[in-house]
Design an enzyme around this catalytic site. Sequence first.
Site, PDB file in Angstrom:
ATOM      1  N   ILE A   1      11.089 -15.411   8.296  1.00 60.90           N
ATOM      2  CA  ILE A   1      10.860 -16.702   7.625  1.00 60.90           C
ATOM      3  C   ILE A   1       9.550 -16.646   6.843  1.00 60.90           C
ATOM      4  CG2 ILE A   1      10.238 -19.111   8.168  1.00 60.90           C
ATOM      5  CD1 ILE A   1      12.356 -18.862  10.463  1.00 60.90           C
TER       6      ILE A   1
ATOM      7  N   ASN B   1       0.815  -1.235   0.000  1.00 63.69           N
ATOM      8  CA  ASN B   1       0.000   0.000   0.000  1.00 63.69           C
ATOM      9  C   ASN B   1       0.844   1.279   0.000  1.00 63.69           C
ATOM     10  OD1 ASN B   1       0.403   0.338   2.966  1.00 63.69           O
ATOM     11  ND2 ASN B   1      -0.766  -1.565   2.964  1.00 63.69           N
ATOM     12  N   GLY B   2       2.021   1.252   0.643  1.00 61.77           N
ATOM     13  CA  GLY B   2       2.897   2.436   0.606  1.00 61.77           C
ATOM     14  C   GLY B   2       3.355   2.710  -0.822  1.00 61.77           C
TER      15      GLY B   2
ATOM     16  N   HIS C   1       1.776  -6.342   9.900  1.00 61.59           N
ATOM     17  CA  HIS C   1       1.752  -4.888  10.109  1.00 61.59           C
ATOM     18  C   HIS C   1       0.490  -4.540  10.876  1.00 61.59           C
ATOM     19  CE1 HIS C   1       2.511  -0.618   8.805  1.00 61.59           C
ATOM     20  NE2 HIS C   1       3.663  -1.026   9.294  1.00 61.59           N
TER      21      HIS C   1
ATOM     22  N   ASP D   1       0.998  -9.169   3.951  1.00 63.37           N
ATOM     23  CA  ASP D   1       0.002  -8.668   4.907  1.00 63.37           C
ATOM     24  C   ASP D   1      -1.421  -8.731   4.349  1.00 63.37           C
ATOM     25  OD1 ASP D   1       2.275  -8.052   6.339  1.00 63.37           O
ATOM     26  OD2 ASP D   1       2.244  -5.927   5.819  1.00 63.37           O
TER      27      ASP D   1
HETATM   28  O1  F6P Z   1       4.702  -5.232   5.101  1.00 63.01           O
HETATM   29  C1  F6P Z   1       5.308  -6.468   5.092  1.00 63.01           C
HETATM   30  C2  F6P Z   1       6.019  -6.702   6.375  1.00 63.01           C
HETATM   31  O2  F6P Z   1       6.617  -7.953   6.278  1.00 63.01           O
HETATM   32  C3  F6P Z   1       5.183  -6.586   7.640  1.00 63.01           C
HETATM   33  O3  F6P Z   1       4.427  -7.729   7.875  1.00 63.01           O
HETATM   34  C4  F6P Z   1       6.235  -6.301   8.673  1.00 63.01           C
HETATM   35  O4  F6P Z   1       5.703  -5.587   9.753  1.00 63.01           O
HETATM   36  C5  F6P Z   1       7.192  -5.449   7.934  1.00 63.01           C
HETATM   37  O5  F6P Z   1       7.058  -5.764   6.572  1.00 63.01           O
HETATM   38  C6  F6P Z   1       8.637  -5.616   8.328  1.00 63.01           C
HETATM   39  O6  F6P Z   1       9.374  -4.712   7.574  1.00 63.01           O
HETATM   40  P1  F6P Z   1      10.942  -4.535   7.511  1.00 63.01           P
HETATM   41  O7  F6P Z   1      11.432  -5.379   6.384  1.00 63.01           O
HETATM   42  O8  F6P Z   1      11.113  -3.089   7.210  1.00 63.01           O
HETATM   43  O9  F6P Z   1      11.493  -4.963   8.829  1.00 63.01           O
END
Ligand code: F6P
Length: 368
Positions: A289, A131-132, A199, A155
Site C-alpha cells: 500500500i 540505487n540498483g 529496505h 526508501d
Molecule cells: O525498494 C523499494 C521497496 O519497496 C522496498 O522498500 C521493499 O523492501 C522492496 O522494494 C520490495 O520489493 P519487491 O517489489 O521486490 O517485493
Amino acid sequence: MVAKSSGGRDQARRARRPAGVAKRIGLLTSGGDCPGINAAIRGVGKTAIRVYGMDVIGFVNGFNGLVHQEYVELTDEALSGILTLGGTILGTSREKPFAGSRGEDGAAKPKAMLRTVASLGLDCVVCIGGNGTMKTAHMLSQAGVNVVGVPKTIDNDVWGTDQSFGFDSALTIATEAIDRLHTTANSHRRIMVLELMGHSAGWLALSAGVAGGGDVILLPEMAWNEAAVADYLVHRQKDGKPYSIVVVAEGIALPKKAVEAGARPGRWLAQRITALTGLETRETVLGYIQRGGSPSPDDRILATRLGTAATTLISRGKFGRMVALRGSQVTSIPLASTAGKLRLVPAYDPLVLEARLLGVCFGDRATK
Ligand code: F6P
C-alpha cells in the site's frame, strides 16, 4: 499505451530540432515501482518532444526491454494524462543485465543492450530507478552508452540526492496509517507495532514515526535491544499512558534465532513485547500500500523537475550523470559517484536528535 504519431506534426517537430542535439532517446523504469514515475516519464518526454523535437521511445519492463528490444513510441499524446497515475506505464522489473556478465555467455545481455541502442539509433538512454538501477546505469555508461539517471524510490536511499520522488507519497500513506492506529490502540489500551518498508534504510520509519507521533522507532541503522524497548513501554504504562505506537523499519537487525526462524520484524517484535511486558500487543505490516496509488503533489513536482532536468542534460550532451535534488536546487552528479552507495540515516541525523528530545525511544538506551 502505444500511440502512433501523425506524420505532419512529426515533420514539423523534427524541423525544430536544434543542430547537434540528441535526436532520439529511449527511457526505461527499473526496480520497485513508486508514485511519481509517470510524472517523471512525462517530464523527460514532453521536454524532449516539445522543446528539442526529439523522438522518444519507452522500453517495457525495465532493462528487459532494452535487452530484448521491446519498446513503445512515446508521443506527446501518449504522455498526456499520466501525471497523476501511480505505478509506471512502461512496466518495471528487477532485471540486472550485468549480473554474472564476466563469463562467456554472461556477456549476452550487455551485448544485446548495445545492439538495441545501435539498431534504434539512440543518442541516450534515460534510466529511472533506485540505487540498483543507478549501478546498472553506470555500467551501461561504462560500456559506451550515453546514459542519464533519474532517482526514484520510496526508501529515499539513493546516494547523492536529498530526496527521491516516491518517498513523500509513501510517507503520507505511512503517517495516515499511524494516525489510524492511535485511535484503535487508545480504545483497546494496546501496544501497536507497525512495520514499514525502506529496505535497509530507515528514512520512511523515522519520518513517519515522527510525523505520526510514534513512541518507539526502530531503524536498520541503529543497534537496538528488546529489553530497552520493553522497559520503555512498561514505564510509559506506569506513567499513565494507556497505549503505545511502535514503528519498525522492515530492515532492522533481528537476533540470530529470529533470522533462522524466518521471522518478520513486526510480528517477531510484537511477540517479544507481549512475552517481556505482558502488555497486549498487535502488529500491522503496511506492505505494498505504501508504494501504490497516485503521487502526492510534492512528488509530482519533484518528478517533473528531475524529468525535465534529465532532458536538459541530454540537450547539453552531458551524459553518465544522475539528476539530483540538493537543497531546493536540481543539479546533477556523476553516476560513478552514486553507483554502489546507499544513503542511510546517520546516528546523529537532526530528526533522530529532535525525536529523542521528545522522549522517543530508539531501542538503544535503558529508561532513566
Ligand atoms: O525498494 C523499494 C521497496 O519497496 C522496498 O522498500 C521493499 O523492501 C522492496 O522494494 C520490495 O520489493 P519487491 O517489489 O521486490 O517485493
